[in-house]
Design an enzyme around this catalytic site. Structure first.
Site, PDB file in Angstrom:
ATOM      1  N   ASP A   4       0.854  -1.199   0.000  1.00  0.00           N
ATOM      2  CA  ASP A   4       0.000   0.000   0.000  1.00  0.00           C
ATOM      3  C   ASP A   4       0.890   1.249   0.000  1.00  0.00           C
ATOM      4  OD1 ASP A   4      -3.204   0.567   1.031  1.00  0.00           O
ATOM      5  OD2 ASP A   4      -1.752   2.221   1.142  1.00  0.00           O
ATOM      6  N   HIS A  56      -7.038  -5.547   2.196  1.00  0.00           N
ATOM      7  CA  HIS A  56      -5.869  -5.055   2.927  1.00  0.00           C
ATOM      8  C   HIS A  56      -5.401  -6.182   3.849  1.00  0.00           C
ATOM      9  CE1 HIS A  56      -6.740  -0.615   2.267  1.00  0.00           C
ATOM     10  NE2 HIS A  56      -7.943  -1.120   2.046  1.00  0.00           N
ATOM     11  N   HIS A  90     -11.351  -6.798 -13.202  1.00  0.00           N
ATOM     12  CA  HIS A  90     -11.947  -5.624 -12.552  1.00  0.00           C
ATOM     13  C   HIS A  90     -13.274  -6.003 -11.893  1.00  0.00           C
ATOM     14  CE1 HIS A  90     -12.477  -1.395 -11.686  1.00  0.00           C
ATOM     15  NE2 HIS A  90     -13.742  -1.542 -12.055  1.00  0.00           N
ATOM     16  N   GLY A 118     -15.535   3.294   3.585  1.00  0.00           N
ATOM     17  CA  GLY A 118     -14.244   3.963   3.399  1.00  0.00           C
ATOM     18  C   GLY A 118     -13.495   3.511   2.163  1.00  0.00           C
ATOM     19  N   HIS A 135     -10.344  -4.840  -3.321  1.00  0.00           N
ATOM     20  CA  HIS A 135      -9.012  -5.117  -2.772  1.00  0.00           C
ATOM     21  C   HIS A 135      -9.141  -5.500  -1.312  1.00  0.00           C
ATOM     22  CE1 HIS A 135      -9.910  -0.796  -2.523  1.00  0.00           C
ATOM     23  NE2 HIS A 135      -9.257  -0.777  -1.366  1.00  0.00           N
TER      24      HIS A 135
END
Ligand code: DGP
Length: 113
Positions: free
Chosen positions: A29, A101, A45, A92, A99
């Site tokens: 990131d 995290h 996508h 958020g 994706h």
């Protein structure tokens, strides 16, 4: 399509690659929230968690199969880590390409706020 994560997956934009295979790409990131902060994306996508369905669920399963392997390589498998996907405005989400995290190497607070 003008999607920054599609461009990263296609190497049109540089990134700190952590992992890649035919289906997914993982990279550091740009604005890390922990000493380990990796983003794992499908190369296809997919806008957000709202768009996970029968046609792409195998890619999501694949991401979660690779996560423990990445956690080991990143040195957080034993110390612990968090995997999170932000969806939509209240979640958020700032980039409209699904994706996950992967955060670790610090004590992550809960609830996240
Ligand atoms: P989210 O807020 O869940 O949509 O997270 C998007 C993340 O993407 C955020 O933590 C910053 C990261 N990010 C945005 N643009 C780039 C980029 O061009 N390169 C990299 N490596 N990360 C990016």
């Amino acid at each position: 399509m003008d999607c920054i994560f599609c461009k990263i997956a296609k190497k049109e934009i540089p990134s700190g690659k952590v992992y890649e295979d035919d289906l997914i790409y993982a990279f550091n990131d740009i604005n890390p929230q922990a000493p380990v902060h990796v983003l794992i994306i499908p190369k296809m996508h997919i806008i957000s968690a709202n768009e996970i369905n029968d046609s792409n669920k195998d890619i999501i399963a694949h991401i979660f199969k690779v996560i423990p392997q990445l956690a080991k390589e990143l040195g957080v498998a034993e110390s612990g880590y968090r995997v999170v996907t932000n969806c939509g405005e209240d979640g958020g989400q700032s980039v409209s390409h699904l994706h996950f995290h992967l955060l670790g190497k610090r004590n992550l607070s809960w609830p996240p706020g």
